[in-house]
Design a protein around this motif. Structure first.
Motif, PDB file in Angstrom:
ATOM      1  N   LYS A   1       0.869  -1.040   0.172  1.00  0.00           N
ATOM      2  CA  LYS A   1      -0.022   0.015   0.006  1.00  0.00           C
ATOM      3  C   LYS A   1       0.958   1.309   0.117  1.00  0.00           C
ATOM      4  O   LYS A   1       0.618   2.267   0.486  1.00  0.00           O
ATOM      5  N   ILE A   2       1.961   1.117  -0.812  1.00  0.00           N
ATOM      6  CA  ILE A   2       3.141   2.229  -0.781  1.00  0.00           C
ATOM      7  C   ILE A   2       2.958   2.805  -2.176  1.00  0.00           C
ATOM      8  O   ILE A   2       3.533   1.933  -3.080  1.00  0.00           O
ATOM      9  N   LYS A   3       2.663   3.864  -2.691  1.00  0.00           N
ATOM     10  CA  LYS A   3       2.693   4.493  -3.934  1.00  0.00           C
ATOM     11  C   LYS A   3       3.400   5.770  -4.095  1.00  0.00           C
ATOM     12  O   LYS A   3       3.440   6.632  -3.204  1.00  0.00           O
ATOM     13  N   TYR A   4       4.008   5.813  -5.303  1.00  0.00           N
ATOM     14  CA  TYR A   4       4.678   7.306  -5.373  1.00  0.00           C
ATOM     15  C   TYR A   4       3.787   8.070  -6.240  1.00  0.00           C
ATOM     16  O   TYR A   4       3.128   7.686  -7.401  1.00  0.00           O
ATOM     17  N   ASN A   5       3.780   9.245  -5.732  1.00  0.00           N
ATOM     18  CA  ASN A   5       2.737  10.141  -6.595  1.00  0.00           C
ATOM     19  C   ASN A   5       3.816  11.368  -7.215  1.00  0.00           C
ATOM     20  O   ASN A   5       4.531  11.914  -6.670  1.00  0.00           O
ATOM     21  N   GLU A   6       3.704  11.160  -8.608  1.00  0.00           N
ATOM     22  CA  GLU A   6       4.540  11.871  -9.501  1.00  0.00           C
ATOM     23  C   GLU A   6       4.437  13.447  -9.320  1.00  0.00           C
ATOM     24  O   GLU A   6       5.437  13.861  -9.602  1.00  0.00           O
ATOM     25  N   MET A   7       3.078  13.610  -9.342  1.00  0.00           N
ATOM     26  CA  MET A   7       2.804  15.106  -9.309  1.00  0.00           C
ATOM     27  C   MET A   7       3.365  16.027  -8.112  1.00  0.00           C
ATOM     28  O   MET A   7       4.106  17.003  -8.238  1.00  0.00           O
ATOM     29  N   ASP A   8       3.226  15.228  -6.989  1.00  0.00           N
ATOM     30  CA  ASP A   8       3.856  15.922  -5.634  1.00  0.00           C
ATOM     31  C   ASP A   8       5.277  15.435  -5.525  1.00  0.00           C
ATOM     32  O   ASP A   8       5.934  16.052  -4.570  1.00  0.00           O
ATOM     33  N   LYS A   9       5.881  14.572  -6.174  1.00  0.00           N
ATOM     34  CA  LYS A   9       7.030  13.941  -5.615  1.00  0.00           C
ATOM     35  C   LYS A   9       7.155  13.458  -4.304  1.00  0.00           C
ATOM     36  O   LYS A   9       8.121  14.004  -3.560  1.00  0.00           O
ATOM     37  N   SER A  10       6.214  12.678  -3.941  1.00  0.00           N
ATOM     38  CA  SER A  10       6.145  12.119  -2.732  1.00  0.00           C
ATOM     39  C   SER A  10       5.663  10.573  -2.663  1.00  0.00           C
ATOM     40  O   SER A  10       5.185  10.087  -3.637  1.00  0.00           O
ATOM     41  N   ILE A  11       5.773   9.974  -1.434  1.00  0.00           N
ATOM     42  CA  ILE A  11       5.527   8.815  -1.146  1.00  0.00           C
ATOM     43  C   ILE A  11       4.235   8.786  -0.246  1.00  0.00           C
ATOM     44  O   ILE A  11       3.977   9.456   0.570  1.00  0.00           O
ATOM     45  N   GLU A  12       3.195   8.054  -0.713  1.00  0.00           N
ATOM     46  CA  GLU A  12       2.047   7.997  -0.079  1.00  0.00           C
ATOM     47  C   GLU A  12       1.793   6.550   0.579  1.00  0.00           C
ATOM     48  O   GLU A  12       1.894   5.428  -0.353  1.00  0.00           O
TER      49      GLU A  12
END
Length: 133
Positions: free
Chosen positions: A2-13
């Motif tokens: 349940k760990i995703k990379y958000n390219e828009m924010d350059k963050s790990i969710e």
């Protein structure tokens, strides 16, 4: 995982219930601390005995755990990649625990990672993003 990379924010969710778990643990430690202090208030009248020593130890342990939960750990669901220092793995009593070490000195526990394969997938994803080499 349940760990995703958000390219828009350059963050790990990270999607887990760690925040509610840690909040509950903080409440229990505060209640332990209050209980210990209340038990030790009348130490002049009753003297030091087994009960007082036990509550003193419970109070000290609760204070240490509360310090760790407040100042050394984080429950952020969204962590910018520039704040991540490394991915860590340690084994305690044969059980592997995974966490993110942040640049501010705090750690983010990854409770959703259960196996070595999920750890390797996350490590591969972090390599592709550029967090770890």
């Amino acid at each position: 995982m349940k760990i995703k990379y958000n390219e828009m924010d350059k963050s790990i969710e990270i999607k887990d219930e760690l925040k509610s778990h840690y909040t509950l643990m903080k409440i229990v430690m505060i209640l332990n601390l209050i209980s210990a202090v209340l038990q030790l208030l009348d130490i002049n009248e009753t003297g030091i005995g087994f009960v007082e020593i036990t509550f003193f130890i419970i109070g000290i342990i609760s204070l240490i755990i509360l310090y760790i939960f407040i100042f050394k750990k984080t429950t952020s669901d969204k962590i910018p990649i520039e704040k991540i220092e490394r991915l860590t793995k340690k084994s305690i009593f044969g059980k592997k625990q995974f966490s993110l070490k942040l640049k501010n000195g705090k750690k983010r526990d990854l409770t959703e990672l259960k196996s070595e394969t999920e750890y390797n997938e996350l490590k591969k994803m972090f390599s592709e993003i550029g967090i770890i080499n």
